[in-house]
Design a protein around this motif. Structure first.
Motif, PDB file in Angstrom:
ATOM      1  N   ILE A  58       0.867  -1.184   0.000  1.00 28.75           N
ATOM      2  CA  ILE A  58       0.000   0.000   0.000  1.00 28.75           C
ATOM      3  C   ILE A  58       0.896   1.224   0.000  1.00 28.75           C
ATOM      4  N   THR A  59       0.815   2.035  -1.058  1.00 33.52           N
ATOM      5  CA  THR A  59       1.528   3.307  -1.085  1.00 33.52           C
ATOM      6  C   THR A  59       0.542   4.381  -0.638  1.00 33.52           C
ATOM      7  N   CYS A  98      -3.453   9.990  10.864  1.00 34.73           N
ATOM      8  CA  CYS A  98      -3.509   8.763  10.077  1.00 34.73           C
ATOM      9  C   CYS A  98      -2.160   8.051  10.053  1.00 34.73           C
ATOM     10  N   LEU A  99      -1.077   8.809   9.904  1.00 33.84           N
ATOM     11  CA  LEU A  99       0.249   8.185   9.911  1.00 33.84           C
ATOM     12  C   LEU A  99       0.495   7.477  11.231  1.00 33.84           C
ATOM     13  N   ALA A 108       0.940  -2.770   8.565  1.00 34.50           N
ATOM     14  CA  ALA A 108       1.963  -1.708   8.607  1.00 34.50           C
ATOM     15  C   ALA A 108       3.212  -2.055   7.801  1.00 34.50           C
ATOM     16  N   GLU A 109       3.652  -3.308   7.857  1.00 33.45           N
ATOM     17  CA  GLU A 109       4.888  -3.677   7.164  1.00 33.45           C
ATOM     18  C   GLU A 109       4.734  -3.704   5.649  1.00 33.45           C
ATOM     19  N   LYS A 110       3.500  -3.613   5.163  1.00 36.16           N
ATOM     20  CA  LYS A 110       3.262  -3.563   3.722  1.00 36.16           C
ATOM     21  C   LYS A 110       2.986  -2.135   3.241  1.00 36.16           C
ATOM     22  N   ILE A 111       3.072  -1.163   4.146  1.00 36.54           N
ATOM     23  CA  ILE A 111       2.744   0.223   3.811  1.00 36.54           C
ATOM     24  C   ILE A 111       4.013   1.041   3.541  1.00 36.54           C
ATOM     25  N   GLY A 138       9.355   3.358  12.356  1.00 37.08           N
ATOM     26  CA  GLY A 138       8.483   2.247  12.678  1.00 37.08           C
ATOM     27  C   GLY A 138       8.373   1.273  11.520  1.00 37.08           C
ATOM     28  N   ALA A 139       7.292   0.503  11.513  1.00 34.63           N
ATOM     29  CA  ALA A 139       7.099  -0.507  10.476  1.00 34.63           C
ATOM     30  C   ALA A 139       6.815   0.113   9.118  1.00 34.63           C
ATOM     31  N   VAL A 140       6.183   1.291   9.107  1.00 36.44           N
ATOM     32  CA  VAL A 140       5.833   1.957   7.857  1.00 36.44           C
ATOM     33  C   VAL A 140       7.069   2.639   7.260  1.00 36.44           C
ATOM     34  N   ARG A 141       7.362   2.320   6.009  1.00 34.78           N
ATOM     35  CA  ARG A 141       8.494   2.935   5.328  1.00 34.78           C
ATOM     36  C   ARG A 141       8.144   4.374   4.953  1.00 34.78           C
TER      37      ARG A 141
END
Length: 330
Positions: free
Chosen positions: A109-110, A142-143, A152-155, A231-234
């Motif tokens: 998810i971008t 939201c972030l 989260a790890e796919k975002i 965090g997990a979100v890039r």
């Protein structure tokens, strides 16, 4: 089997540049979510690889069956102005969209945010939640929520800086960004700006370069965030190398054939005076921005990071692309 990519806000400036890039550079099937199909000017709606989802982002459940089939999401849709609508679109609808994805099928998810909510080291600014506009606050909220999300790890959260795109003369098939639209108006104030100097700097990026970055992310294997201290979100801030306000004004003056003067520094007391005497409304976030002045980030990403070439690597290239009449010679 081709990727199945959902683009929200697909009729917007960034949405159309991104959809166009994917049609040109991939074999992906595209689901384009938009409210008004008549605004889709750069993409052929009857393209066999395109399917339109026509509706408001707050009507997420209408498209539950479609959302369950996508492998990638590029979420550009956003709202501002009305606080209630901003919260519903920028926070509530995002969570509902993610809930309707198939966790076994979705690869990436971008998510589009804004660089305004991050400090120079790509960490969230506390001031964004404290007294940002409804747009800034909802993006910050939201972030924060996405960092705790099961996906989260796919975002990949992308943070555009100042976005140019389209043309001021309306001859581009792509929509004109608010910043490009403002170039003509800004030119009218060069008679004043040429006398002033400001200790401030910023990044900018062209929508075509945003599309190249997001397109690359969408067609390559997803990578989990490996950045230390995050965090997990890039997090990816999209922008060209920072330039000063003085450099930007000088470039615009050269382009428009306006002579620059030695200049008067915009000291804080002078800014306050101008705010008082000019018809300018200033809120708490504006005052924070005036105080901060340098909206720069490290690292900042261009297409070159992923082996591409920037469409507009400097401000002169932006002006050339924008269609703003060139009256150089000064």
């Amino acid at each position: 089997m081709p990727a199945r990519i959902l683009i929200t806000g697909a009729s917007g400036c960034v949405g159309q540049y991104t959809a166009h890039w994917l049609l040109q550079n991939s074999d992906a099937d595209l689901l384009l979510w938009l409210r008004d199909p008549s605004k889709l000017t750069a993409i052929q709606a009857n393209n066999p690889r395109v399917r339109l989802l026509v509706g408001d982002l707050r009507e997420t459940d209408r498209f539950a069956s479609d959302l369950a089939t996508v492998t990638r999401v590029i979420h550009t849709a956003t709202a501002w102005g009305d606080p209630e609508r901003a919260h519903q679109v920028n926070v509530v609808a995002v969570k509902r969209l993610l809930a309707l994805l198939n966790p076994n099928l979705i690869e990436q998810i971008t998510y589009f945010s804004t660089a305004s909510i991050l400090n120079r080291h790509l960490q969230p600014l506390p001031e964004a939640l404290a007294y940002g506009t409804e747009y800034i606050q909802t993006k910050a909220q939201c972030l924060s929520d996405l960092e705790q999300h099961p996906l989260a790890e796919k975002i990949v959260a992308v943070f555009p800086t100042l976005v140019f795109g389209g043309r001021v003369d309306g001859t581009s098939p792509f929509p004109t960004s608010y910043l490009t639209e403002g170039l003509a108006e800004a030119s009218k104030w060069l008679w004043l700006a040429r006398f002033l100097r400001a200790d401030a700097s910023f990044h900018f990026i062209h929508a075509a370069d945003i599309a190249a970055i997001c397109g690359h992310l969408a067609v390559t294997p997803h990578q989990r965030n490996a950045e230390p201290g995050q965090g997990a979100v890039r997090r990816i801030v999209m922008g060209q190398p920072a330039i000063s306000v003085n450099e930007a004004v000088a470039t615009l003056c050269r382009w428009r054939g306006v002579a620059r003067t030695p200049g008067i520094p915009l000291w804080p007391w002078l800014i306050e005076t101008l705010i008082k005497i000019l018809p300018i409304e200033v809120n708490a976030w504006d005052r924070f921005s005036i105080k901060q002045r340098h909206f720069i980030h490290n690292p900042v990403t261009q297409p070159e990071r992923f082996g591409g070439t920037s469409h507009a690597a400097d401000l002169e290239a932006v002006l050339q692309d924008s269609g703003l009449p060139h009256r150089g010679g000064v």
